[in-house]
Design a protein around this motif. Structure first.
Motif, PDB file in Angstrom:
ATOM      1  N   TYR A 128      -0.400  -0.895  -1.633  1.00  0.00           N
ATOM      2  CA  TYR A 128      -0.210  -1.998  -0.679  1.00  0.00           C
ATOM      3  C   TYR A 128       0.307  -1.500   0.671  1.00  0.00           C
ATOM      4  O   TYR A 128      -0.265  -1.807   1.717  1.00  0.00           O
ATOM      5  CB  TYR A 128       0.748  -3.011  -1.306  1.00  0.00           C
ATOM      6  CG  TYR A 128       1.050  -4.205  -0.441  1.00  0.00           C
ATOM      7  CD1 TYR A 128       0.022  -5.052  -0.023  1.00  0.00           C
ATOM      8  CD2 TYR A 128       2.359  -4.497  -0.063  1.00  0.00           C
ATOM      9  CE1 TYR A 128       0.299  -6.159   0.761  1.00  0.00           C
ATOM     10  CE2 TYR A 128       2.639  -5.599   0.723  1.00  0.00           C
ATOM     11  CZ  TYR A 128       1.616  -6.422   1.138  1.00  0.00           C
ATOM     12  OH  TYR A 128       1.887  -7.507   1.925  1.00  0.00           O
ATOM     13  N   ILE A 150      -1.898  -8.436   9.999  1.00  0.00           N
ATOM     14  CA  ILE A 150      -1.325  -7.171   9.536  1.00  0.00           C
ATOM     15  C   ILE A 150      -0.946  -6.293  10.737  1.00  0.00           C
ATOM     16  O   ILE A 150       0.146  -5.722  10.783  1.00  0.00           O
ATOM     17  CB  ILE A 150      -2.323  -6.438   8.618  1.00  0.00           C
ATOM     18  CG1 ILE A 150      -2.519  -7.233   7.327  1.00  0.00           C
ATOM     19  CG2 ILE A 150      -1.854  -5.018   8.318  1.00  0.00           C
ATOM     20  CD1 ILE A 150      -3.713  -6.796   6.488  1.00  0.00           C
ATOM     21  N   ALA A 184      -4.682  -8.429   1.438  1.00  0.00           N
ATOM     22  CA  ALA A 184      -3.688  -7.519   2.022  1.00  0.00           C
ATOM     23  C   ALA A 184      -2.792  -8.275   2.997  1.00  0.00           C
ATOM     24  O   ALA A 184      -1.582  -8.026   3.064  1.00  0.00           O
ATOM     25  CB  ALA A 184      -4.381  -6.352   2.723  1.00  0.00           C
ATOM     26  N   GLY A 191      -0.198 -10.866   0.977  1.00  0.00           N
ATOM     27  CA  GLY A 191       1.022 -10.374   0.336  1.00  0.00           C
ATOM     28  C   GLY A 191       0.757  -9.468  -0.845  1.00  0.00           C
ATOM     29  O   GLY A 191      -0.402  -9.311  -1.267  1.00  0.00           O
ATOM     30  N   PRO A 192       1.816  -8.857  -1.388  1.00  0.00           N
ATOM     31  CA  PRO A 192       1.662  -7.840  -2.441  1.00  0.00           C
ATOM     32  C   PRO A 192       1.014  -8.355  -3.727  1.00  0.00           C
ATOM     33  O   PRO A 192       0.215  -7.631  -4.329  1.00  0.00           O
ATOM     34  CB  PRO A 192       3.092  -7.359  -2.711  1.00  0.00           C
ATOM     35  CG  PRO A 192       4.001  -8.292  -2.003  1.00  0.00           C
ATOM     36  CD  PRO A 192       3.213  -8.987  -0.937  1.00  0.00           C
ATOM     37  N   PHE A 239      -2.697  -8.850  -3.111  1.00  0.00           N
ATOM     38  CA  PHE A 239      -3.315  -7.536  -2.947  1.00  0.00           C
ATOM     39  C   PHE A 239      -3.476  -6.849  -4.300  1.00  0.00           C
ATOM     40  O   PHE A 239      -4.520  -6.241  -4.580  1.00  0.00           O
ATOM     41  CB  PHE A 239      -2.482  -6.659  -2.012  1.00  0.00           C
ATOM     42  CG  PHE A 239      -3.110  -5.319  -1.742  1.00  0.00           C
ATOM     43  CD1 PHE A 239      -4.142  -5.197  -0.809  1.00  0.00           C
ATOM     44  CD2 PHE A 239      -2.696  -4.187  -2.422  1.00  0.00           C
ATOM     45  CE1 PHE A 239      -4.729  -3.966  -0.561  1.00  0.00           C
ATOM     46  CE2 PHE A 239      -3.287  -2.943  -2.183  1.00  0.00           C
ATOM     47  CZ  PHE A 239      -4.297  -2.839  -1.252  1.00  0.00           C
TER      48      PHE A 239
END
Lengths: 134, 127
Positions: free
Chosen positions: A60, A130, B48, B51-52, B55
């Motif tokens: 991640y 992001i 992505a 959040g984790p 993902f």
């Protein structure tokens, strides 16, 4: 027919050539944009495949760091834009060729255009979110 | 004679499949498949950003044997469409229409697409 004469012979009337518009009323715009996006996609796709293949299995944090770096984010946005523009143009021609019911055809064209725009906006938003650390 | 009863020229299926015609329809087929397959990449990047947990779900699917199989097929279709697209751009510029050239460029396209697909997955395996 030699290749030379194929290049120099125009099938369009003189008036049609002046107006630049054929029966589709948009001239060669669709054709030209399909080629232009194809040309742009050659380096963009090769870059993406090599990059992602090299980073396969990244976690991640690694994915966020890669997507979020300025040069990668900019290139990804260009790739996404060209991809969905090109996909829309291609799918449009497929629909126009194979769906002969006028109502269904228009419904499919609208659906595909909306879907491609939604997917493009969603992916670009994700990259920017992001990149800007949201 | 009404439009429905007009005689039709022979349809596609009476012709023997040739490298050139099969590759032509494959360009369209891979284009449609790529438009569907790109949904997986959209899912990956949106996950992505989400959040984790999201993902991890996307990553888990794409990293599974089934996900990798789809990604391998996607890579093959992508490289075919890319190489054959370049072949089309040469045609658009007016080059390569001679029968012999069209066959030669067809085989070159298939070879290049196969090599690029294998190279991409060698990079995956090495990484």
């Amino acid at each position: 027919m030699s290749e030379n004469s194929m290049r120099s012979t125009s099938m369009r009337s003189t008036l049609g050539r002046v107006r630049h518009l054929g029966s589709a009323k948009e001239g060669v715009h669709h054709w030209w944009m399909q080629r232009l996006t194809a040309l742009a996609l050659v380096p963009l796709v090769l870059w993406f495949v090599v990059s992602v293949a090299g980073l396969a299995g990244m976690d991640y944090a690694g994915a966020l760091a890669w997507i979020g770096s300025p040069s990668v984010a900019i290139t990804l946005v260009l790739l996404i834009g060209a991809t969905f523009y090109h996909a829309q143009l291609g799918l449009q021609v497929v629909i126009e060729d194979y769906i002969h019911n006028e109502g269904l055809k228009i419904a499919a064209l609208v659906l595909v255009k909306f879907a491609m725009i939604i997917l493009a906006v969603a992916s670009i938003f994700a990259v920017l979110k992001i990149a800007f650390g949201g | 004679m009404s439009a429905h009863n007009r005689p039709l020229s022979p349809h596609l299926q009476v012709y023997k499949p040739q490298l050139t015609s099969v590759m032509s329809i494959c360009h369209r087929a891979t284009g449609i498949a790529l438009a569907a397959g790109v949904l997986l990449l959209v899912w990956w990047v949106v996950a992505a950003a989400a959040g984790p947990e999201a993902f991890a779900t996307a990553h888990g699917f794409l990293g599974s044997w089934f996900g990798m199989l789809i990604l391998f097929g996607f890579t093959g279709a992508l490289m075919y469409h890319l190489c054959n697209g370049i072949r089309h751009l040469f045609w658009d510029a007016g080059y390569g229409f001679e029968l012999e050239t069209a066959y030669k460029s067809g085989w070159m396209t298939l070879g290049a697409a196969a090599v690029l697909t294998v190279v991409a997955w060698i990079i995956v395996a090495a990484g």
